[in-house]
Design a protein around this motif. Structure first.
Motif, PDB file in Angstrom:
ATOM      1  N   SER A 110      33.002  30.056  17.742  1.00  0.00           N
ATOM      2  CA  SER A 110      32.785  30.816  18.984  1.00  0.00           C
ATOM      3  C   SER A 110      31.550  31.699  18.865  1.00  0.00           C
ATOM      4  O   SER A 110      30.733  31.777  19.791  1.00  0.00           O
ATOM      5  N   PHE A 111      31.427  32.365  17.709  1.00  0.00           N
ATOM      6  CA  PHE A 111      30.249  33.203  17.447  1.00  0.00           C
ATOM      7  C   PHE A 111      28.976  32.367  17.502  1.00  0.00           C
ATOM      8  O   PHE A 111      27.985  32.763  18.135  1.00  0.00           O
ATOM      9  N   PHE A 112      28.988  31.215  16.859  1.00  0.00           N
ATOM     10  CA  PHE A 112      27.831  30.327  16.833  1.00  0.00           C
ATOM     11  C   PHE A 112      27.448  29.881  18.245  1.00  0.00           C
ATOM     12  O   PHE A 112      26.271  29.923  18.622  1.00  0.00           O
ATOM     13  N   ILE A 113      28.441  29.479  19.048  1.00  0.00           N
ATOM     14  CA  ILE A 113      28.179  28.987  20.403  1.00  0.00           C
ATOM     15  C   ILE A 113      27.626  30.094  21.301  1.00  0.00           C
ATOM     16  O   ILE A 113      26.661  29.886  22.040  1.00  0.00           O
ATOM     17  N   LEU A 120      19.161  30.182  23.642  1.00  0.00           N
ATOM     18  CA  LEU A 120      18.606  29.168  24.545  1.00  0.00           C
ATOM     19  C   LEU A 120      18.230  29.777  25.897  1.00  0.00           C
ATOM     20  O   LEU A 120      17.200  29.394  26.483  1.00  0.00           O
ATOM     21  N   LEU A 121      19.032  30.726  26.383  1.00  0.00           N
ATOM     22  CA  LEU A 121      18.713  31.405  27.641  1.00  0.00           C
ATOM     23  C   LEU A 121      17.424  32.212  27.506  1.00  0.00           C
ATOM     24  O   LEU A 121      16.563  32.184  28.405  1.00  0.00           O
ATOM     25  N   GLU A 122      17.281  32.929  26.394  1.00  0.00           N
ATOM     26  CA  GLU A 122      16.052  33.700  26.150  1.00  0.00           C
ATOM     27  C   GLU A 122      14.838  32.784  26.074  1.00  0.00           C
ATOM     28  O   GLU A 122      13.782  33.086  26.643  1.00  0.00           O
ATOM     29  N   VAL A 126      11.571  32.787  28.656  1.00  0.00           N
ATOM     30  CA  VAL A 126      10.187  32.911  28.165  1.00  0.00           C
ATOM     31  C   VAL A 126       9.335  31.746  28.661  1.00  0.00           C
ATOM     32  O   VAL A 126       8.207  31.945  29.137  1.00  0.00           O
ATOM     33  N   ILE A 127       9.854  30.535  28.576  1.00  0.00           N
ATOM     34  CA  ILE A 127       9.116  29.349  29.025  1.00  0.00           C
ATOM     35  C   ILE A 127       8.839  29.422  30.528  1.00  0.00           C
ATOM     36  O   ILE A 127       7.705  29.184  30.982  1.00  0.00           O
ATOM     37  N   MET A 239      14.282  35.722  14.952  1.00  0.00           N
ATOM     38  CA  MET A 239      14.626  35.487  13.542  1.00  0.00           C
ATOM     39  C   MET A 239      16.034  35.986  13.223  1.00  0.00           C
ATOM     40  O   MET A 239      16.783  35.338  12.484  1.00  0.00           O
ATOM     41  N   VAL A 240      16.389  37.160  13.787  1.00  0.00           N
ATOM     42  CA  VAL A 240      17.741  37.706  13.571  1.00  0.00           C
ATOM     43  C   VAL A 240      18.787  36.756  14.149  1.00  0.00           C
ATOM     44  O   VAL A 240      19.824  36.482  13.527  1.00  0.00           O
ATOM     45  N   GLN A 241      18.505  36.227  15.344  1.00  0.00           N
ATOM     46  CA  GLN A 241      19.450  35.302  15.977  1.00  0.00           C
ATOM     47  C   GLN A 241      19.560  33.998  15.197  1.00  0.00           C
ATOM     48  O   GLN A 241      20.660  33.462  15.020  1.00  0.00           O
ATOM     49  N   ILE A 242      18.426  33.472  14.736  1.00  0.00           N
ATOM     50  CA  ILE A 242      18.434  32.240  13.940  1.00  0.00           C
ATOM     51  C   ILE A 242      19.187  32.462  12.626  1.00  0.00           C
ATOM     52  O   ILE A 242      19.945  31.593  12.169  1.00  0.00           O
ATOM     53  N   LEU A 243      18.991  33.640  12.031  1.00  0.00           N
ATOM     54  CA  LEU A 243      19.703  33.987  10.799  1.00  0.00           C
ATOM     55  C   LEU A 243      21.211  34.032  11.051  1.00  0.00           C
ATOM     56  O   LEU A 243      22.009  33.528  10.251  1.00  0.00           O
TER      57      LEU A 243
END
Length: 263
Positions: A110-113, A120-122, A126-127, A239-243
């Motif tokens: 659940s945390f991962f999702i 993905l929303l961020e 940005v795009i 980077m924090v989110q990817i980590l």
């Protein structure tokens, strides 16, 4: 001969059992290491959310709807954004902490999702921002000019304070020109925050005593000059989110492996 084969079979079985125990022990140790790393990471994440929420509540209580410039989205204030952001970060951090300490596959997934959806929303925002920059520029200027008509009116202290602070700090006046205020007051007048030297009712004086720079372009130039800082902040956030995503998926896989080997 039969005894020798039987002894050999027992030896191979014991060797295989020892290897499985060793593998299970290694998986358990690896899981414990990731478990505490993820717990500390999410604890810091949760504390950060508490801090953001606290600042948002403080702004809401002391400054009203501070930094509300949009007439189309009056709820889009700095205080509300910080409160919503802080609450989301706290919820995600809490789920991550409990999932890590309990080694719960459901909570970890659940945390991962949740974190993946936010990332993905961020990325999408940005795009879209870079693709539709010109359209966003035009819409923003039109909306800000519309918001000028709410300046100084009842129930719009946040918008009034925001414009006063921006015009004073950035030494500018109006959205695209100081004449934007003429339509608001229906006369040759600007707010006192547009004055080169502030004094009571100085906005009624001649245009020579007012700032001439347009606020929209001035703030835009300031952001471009500080693009490196904005970019570093965005990169650190990513980077924090990817980590966090890496920790969550790694621990989820380790829990699955530990359940498989040690079942």
């Amino acid at each position: 001969m039969a005894f020798a084969n039987q002894a050999r079979s027992h030896f191979l079985f014991l060797k295989f059992f020892a290897l499985e125990l060793k593998r299970c022990s290694m998986a358990h140790n690896c899981l414990q290491c990731i478990k505490y790393l993820m717990f500390v990471f999410n604890l810091l994440f949760w504390l950060g959310g508490c801090g953001i929420l606290g600042v948002g509540i403080w702004l809401a209580v002391t400054q009203g709807n501070f930094a509300t410039l949009s007439s189309s989205f009056p709820s889009l204030s700095a205080a509300n954004l910080l409160i919503v952001t802080g609450a989301f970060v706290m919820i995600i951090g809490f789920v991550g902490c409990i999932g890590a300490i309990k080694e719960n596959k459901c909570l970890l997934l659940s945390f991962f999702i949740m974190l993946l959806i936010i990332f993905l929303l961020e990325l999408t925002v940005v795009i879209l921002f870079f693709v539709y920059t010109d359209k966003i520029d035009k819409y923003a200027q039109r909306d800000l000019k519309k918001g000028l008509h709410l300046y100084g009116t009842d129930g719009n202290i946040g918008l009034t304070n925001a414009w006063s602070i921006i015009q004073t700090d950035f030494r500018c006046c109006g959205v695209s020109n100081y004449t934007d205020w003429f339509e608001v007051y229906n006369t040759t007048r600007v707010p006192d925050s547009c004055c080169l030297e502030f004094s009571e009712n100085c906005g009624l004086h001649s245009p020579g005593t007012w700032w001439k720079a347009p606020c929209y372009e001035t703030v835009k130039i300031w952001l471009q000059e500080n693009l490196l800082a904005v970019g570093i902040f965005g990169l650190c956030t990513a980077m924090v989110q990817i980590l966090g995503l890496t920790f969550a998926m790694t621990m989820y896989c380790q829990v699955v492996k530990a359940d498989t080997y040690c079942a």
